[in-house]
Design an enzyme around this catalytic site. Structure first.
Site: not given
Lengths: 538, 79
Positions: A72, A181-182
């Protein structure tokens, strides 16, 4: 390898396993290992503990796990230039089997990459001022924004410098490369919520406030939104933030997440869980302890939701200039098409291209004198249309089983063919957003769709058949997630089923009533009765 | 690392029985096909008379690589 941070949670024995992996070696350290070791010595040389860290380089193993990777690339705020587009196209051509996907966070995705290619790809991206770093992983990811920033008649200030500052502040910043986390940020001053504020961990939306006899344009702040298996709408904090305070406030919110976010259970680690526990009041207090006093909220300037769609040719804020919103069906193109977009951007515009969270693109700054010729470009007439048919134009899809290890069904090509079928079968002049996903995670943002389709596999006498559960009524206009109907439709019946369901809506709707509002008015039980009638054996 | 071993998944399936009764079945398998077959075997083991399964669907899968992977299955509520 950079000096390791001494995090205060490091002594907590109840941390989840991934936390120990992150403490042992920062995710960003994998970049050096990829460049110096893995890209030279190949897939077999990859340390298993580093495979998870590949995400910090913006790289995941794709399905099947046979040594190929998805990458990405960050497109901050969804704006890139033609040179960058050409670099991306060349990477896709040389290493990615000619495939480029525009994602629902305005990033660009490649597939089929080998580890041997990654060092060269990192170099190529860097040469164009691009990066895949921290596009995945437990860190601040692609910053979502208004792809029309700077030219948008519907924005109250140009957010490009703010997004650039945020990108500069967070990217490769080891103070924030180990979050629970993200973590997803959205910044937009478009009054129609172009950057989907409520489904981001941290979002800035346009606001104004009278201060010392002067009207100041700034932002309101939202925290804790996110989709996935347990979706949650972000909560607005009662604060007003001046443009020059955005980075400070973003750093503060991210610090709260880093230091107070939950690290014991990975499934309970997103910012939304902390926000749900603390509530917006406590969150605001904690934030102000970190960043200092903030003004209470002002007047909200958000008015409705444009869904992230910009089709057609439109006047810009600058007189005599226009932007062109183009449809890229389900966000997929090839290298040649991306190169052609770059040419169009150079020849007709100022060389900038916007990527939209609807998996579409736009060309910016087209002088009036060039608009007619632009409309007649073969690419615009045949492929990336200014006015796509309704269903192709408003179809969104995740990656599906083609590349994703968690997906249960194929989605990308199926959504495209389904949209074509509906366009051929039902005449509908108004948008109806259909999002298709291949598993309960939410890469295709099923929850905010008018009609959400979530994949399942059904056992039949003819073997396994792909099917979809149906969800209706999602929107960010008056934010609510769509709700599940009692219907699991096999793919052979999906097109005709949806055609009938949409035809019933078309007959019953009030003037200009979007599908989500129609669902709200008639009620879920009414829609279920429609479904039951459609599915009744003849 | 070398050659990748076939990964196992924790599968969640839903079985619709007569009268709208719904059973959720969770199995470990390496492929979708095996997940269906294991689910059917578990349904047989769970019942005396073979259940009349109107529909059996695979709705979710999670990689077994991480400890603690599981599902929450909503069943009935206590009054």
């Amino acid at each position: 390898m950079a000096e390791r941070k001494q995090w205060k949670w490091a002594a907590d024995p109840s941390l989840n396993k991934m936390e120990f992996t992150k403490l042992e070696k920062d995710g960003l350290d994998v970049i050096e290992a990829i460049v110096n070791i893995y890209s030279k010595e190949g897939f077999a040389s990859i340390e298993s503990s580093d495979m998870d860290r590949f995400k910090w380089a913006g790289v995941y193993q794709q399905r099947p796990k046979d040594g190929h990777f998805m990458m990405r690339v960050r497109i901050p705020g969804g704006i890139l230039n033609s040179e960058q587009a050409r670099v991306l196209a060349n990477i896709a051509e040389d290493y990615g089997r000619d495939l480029v996907d525009v994602t629902t966070r305005q990033a660009v995705q490649f597939h089929w990459l080998t580890v041997e290619s990654l060092a060269d790809i990192f170099d190529r991206l860097a040469s164009a001022g691009l990066s895949s770093f921290e596009a995945c992983g437990d860190c601040p990811r692609q910053i979502m924004g208004n792809p029309l920033a700077g030219i948008d008649p519907h924005e109250v200030l140009d957010t490009r410098p703010i997004v650039a500052e945020l990108e500069k502040f967070f990217l490769l910043n080891r103070d924030f490369s180990n979050l629970p986390r993200k973590y997803k940020i959205s910044v937009s001053a478009n009054i129609h919520n172009a950057a989907h504020a409520q489904i981001n961990d941290l979002a800035f939306t346009p606001a104004k406030k009278a201060m010392a006899g002067e009207e100041v344009i700034g932002f309101h702040v939202w925290v804790g939104g996110g989709l996935s298996a347990k979706p949650y709408l972000a909560k607005q904090l009662d604060v007003f933030v001046r443009p020059e305070e955005v980075v400070k406030v973003a750093a503060g919110v991210t610090t709260l997440f880093r230091d107070f976010g939950y690290r014991q259970k990975r499934t309970h680690a997103r910012l939304k869980f902390l926000v749900a526990d603390w509530g917006p009041e406590k969150f605001k207090e904690q934030l102000m302890e970190l960043v200092g006093e903030l003004e209470p909220g002002g007047i909200d300037l958000t008015s409705g939701w444009n869904g992230g769609y910009f089709y057609g040719i439109h006047e810009q804020r600058q007189a005599g200039l226009y932007y062109a919103g183009l449809s890229v069906p389900v966000g997929r193109m090839n290298a040649g098409e991306l190169n052609e977009l770059a040419r169009l951007a150079d020849e007709y515009g100022d060389g900038t291209i916007g990527t939209c969270n609807t998996q579409n693109v736009l060309i910016r700054n087209i002088p009036e004198a060039k608009v007619a010729a632009f409309r007649n470009e073969p690419m615009i007439v045949k492929r990336f249309k200014l006015q796509p048919n309704t269903f192709v134009g408003y179809a969104v899809s995740c990656t599906g089983t083609e590349y994703c290890n968690l997906a249960i069904v194929e989605t990308k090509e199926r959504m495209r063919s389904l949209a074509h079928y509906l366009d051929d079968t039902v005449v509908l002049e108004t948008p109806l957003r259909i999002h298709m996903i291949g598993c309960p995670n939410s890469c295709g943002q099923r929850q905010i769709a008018d009609i959400g389709l979530q994949g399942a596999l059904v056992k039949t006498s003819n073997g396994m058949v792909e099917a979809f559960d149906i969800y209706v009524g999602g929107t960010l206009e008056e934010p609510q997630f769509n709700r599940k109907l009692n219907a699991r439709i096999t793919v052979d019946r999906l097109g005709p089923f949806l055609a009938q369901l949409i035809t019933l809506y078309k007959a019953d709707r009030q003037e200009g009533e979007p599908y989500w509002r129609y669902v709200e008015r008639v009620g879920l039980s009414h829609i279920q009765a429609q479904v039951d009638a459609i599915l009744q054996p003849a | 690392m070398g050659e990748e071993k076939a990964e196992s998944y924790l599968y969640k399936l839903e079985a619709v029985l007569e009268k709208g009764r719904l059973l959720t079945v969770v199995v470990i398998a390496q492929t979708d096909e095996r997940a269906f077959s294991s689910a059917e075997n578990n349904l047989l083991r769970h019942t005396i008379a073979p259940p009349h399964i109107k529909e059996l669907s695979l709705v979710e899968k999670k990689p077994l690589g991480r400890q603690g992977v599981g599902y929450v299955v909503e069943t009935s509520t206590f009054a």
